[in-house]
Design an enzyme around this catalytic site. Structure first.
Site, PDB file in Angstrom:
ATOM      1  N   TYR A   1      -2.992   0.389   8.458  1.00 39.90           N
ATOM      2  CA  TYR A   1      -2.194   0.383   7.221  1.00 39.90           C
ATOM      3  C   TYR A   1      -3.040   0.775   6.008  1.00 39.90           C
ATOM      4  O   TYR A   1      -2.539   0.849   4.891  1.00 39.90           O
ATOM      5  CB  TYR A   1      -1.598  -1.019   6.992  1.00 39.90           C
ATOM      6  N   GLY A   2      -4.355   1.003   6.227  1.00 41.31           N
ATOM      7  CA  GLY A   2      -5.249   1.207   5.082  1.00 41.31           C
ATOM      8  C   GLY A   2      -6.003   2.512   5.154  1.00 41.31           C
ATOM      9  O   GLY A   2      -5.406   3.593   5.318  1.00 41.31           O
ATOM     10  N   THR A   3      -7.316   2.412   5.070  1.00 42.13           N
ATOM     11  CA  THR A   3      -8.152   3.609   4.941  1.00 42.13           C
ATOM     12  C   THR A   3      -8.252   4.416   6.235  1.00 42.13           C
ATOM     13  O   THR A   3      -8.837   5.497   6.238  1.00 42.13           O
ATOM     14  CB  THR A   3      -9.581   3.216   4.518  1.00 42.13           C
ATOM     15  N   LEU A   4      -7.688   3.897   7.324  1.00 42.00           N
ATOM     16  CA  LEU A   4      -7.731   4.644   8.595  1.00 42.00           C
ATOM     17  C   LEU A   4      -6.521   5.560   8.773  1.00 42.00           C
ATOM     18  O   LEU A   4      -6.468   6.342   9.723  1.00 42.00           O
ATOM     19  CB  LEU A   4      -7.810   3.661   9.777  1.00 42.00           C
TER      20      LEU A   4
ATOM     21  N   GLU B   1     -14.838  -2.653  10.946  1.00 44.36           N
ATOM     22  CA  GLU B   1     -14.033  -3.557  10.108  1.00 44.36           C
ATOM     23  C   GLU B   1     -14.669  -4.945   9.997  1.00 44.36           C
ATOM     24  O   GLU B   1     -14.033  -5.882   9.529  1.00 44.36           O
ATOM     25  CB  GLU B   1     -12.604  -3.676  10.657  1.00 44.36           C
TER      26      GLU B   1
HETATM   27  N1  PCA Z   1      -8.889  -0.257   7.564  1.00 43.05           N
HETATM   28  C1  PCA Z   1      -7.944  -0.877   8.469  1.00 43.05           C
HETATM   29  C2  PCA Z   1      -7.731  -2.219   7.876  1.00 43.05           C
HETATM   30  C3  PCA Z   1      -7.910  -2.015   6.424  1.00 43.05           C
HETATM   31  C4  PCA Z   1      -8.667  -0.736   6.331  1.00 43.05           C
HETATM   32  O1  PCA Z   1      -8.958  -0.138   5.322  1.00 43.05           O
HETATM   33  C5  PCA Z   1      -6.677  -0.071   8.475  1.00 43.05           C
HETATM   34  O2  PCA Z   1      -6.616   1.048   7.936  1.00 43.05           O
HETATM   35  O3  PCA Z   1      -5.678  -0.580   9.017  1.00 43.05           O
END
Ligand code: PCA
Length: 189
Positions: free
Chosen positions: A39-42, A114
């Site tokens: 849900y984030g930077t990935l 992470e």
């Molecule tokens: N990386 C993981 C968790 C938060 C982040 O930045 C993601 O993208 O889901």
């Protein structure tokens, strides 16, 4: 000879063993692939997305889009404006993200990347399917659009209580729109 002891040694050496006992039985593996909700930077277009697909840290395949079945507080926190899904189901918003199939090697890398389990913990989350990529059904569990799939995701219970007072988002974008300073990539820290 293949003993119970050697079989156990193999199982306990897999990267996700410590979580295996607790995981929802609806998380299925196909060969060594497992479904992960990010849900984030990935996500696509975000600073760490390349790890998911470039093969340097293991194999990953984009599978589709979804959103959490339950509401969660998604906050942008810390000195580097990092997205965190706080493990408080029922509070916040339904959070959108992407589903990937990843192999053991990539899963192990992601756990380290992470800082799991100190910063984030990998736990099952129920995801409502918004859109499938046309990749067949390798896990044999592909629900219809609007159906539910349990995936692993990196959320956190080890957060600063003050983070609950931050604004909650339904979608993370490291490059703005949320009114917070932008995410600071690791290379710049
Ligand atoms: N990386 C993981 C968790 C938060 C982040 O930045 C993601 O993208 O889901």
């Amino acid at each position: 000879m293949f003993s119970l002891r050697s079989a156990l040694a193999i199982v306990t050496s897999t990267p996700n063993y410590c979580w295996q006992k607790k995981i929802d039985r609806t998380i299925k593996t196909f060969g060594k692939m497992i479904n992960v909700f990010v849900y984030g930077t990935l996500k696509k277009g975000q600073p760490n997305h390349h790890y998911m697909i470039d093969g340097t840290k293991g194999k990953g395949t984009y599978w589709g889009k979804g959103c959490t079945d339950e509401k969660y507080p998604l906050v942008i926190a810390g000195n580097y404006n990092i997205p965190f899904l706080l493990n408080v189901p029922g509070t916040g918003q339904e959070v959108t993200g992407e589903i990937y199939l990843v192999d053991d090697q990539l899963l192990k890398f992601l756990d380290e990347f992470e800082s799991c389990p100190e910063l984030y913990q990998r736990r099952p989350v129920r995801v409502r399917i918004l859109e499938w990529d046309d990749k067949g059904d390798p896990l044999g569990v592909k629900p219809d659009v609007d159906g539910m799939l349990t995936c692993f995701s990196y959320s956190t219970s080890t957060y600063d209580q003050d983070w609950l007072k931050l604004p909650y988002y339904n979608n993370f974008d490291a490059f703005g729109m949320h009114g917070q300073p932008n995410y600071n990539p690791r290379e710049n820290r």
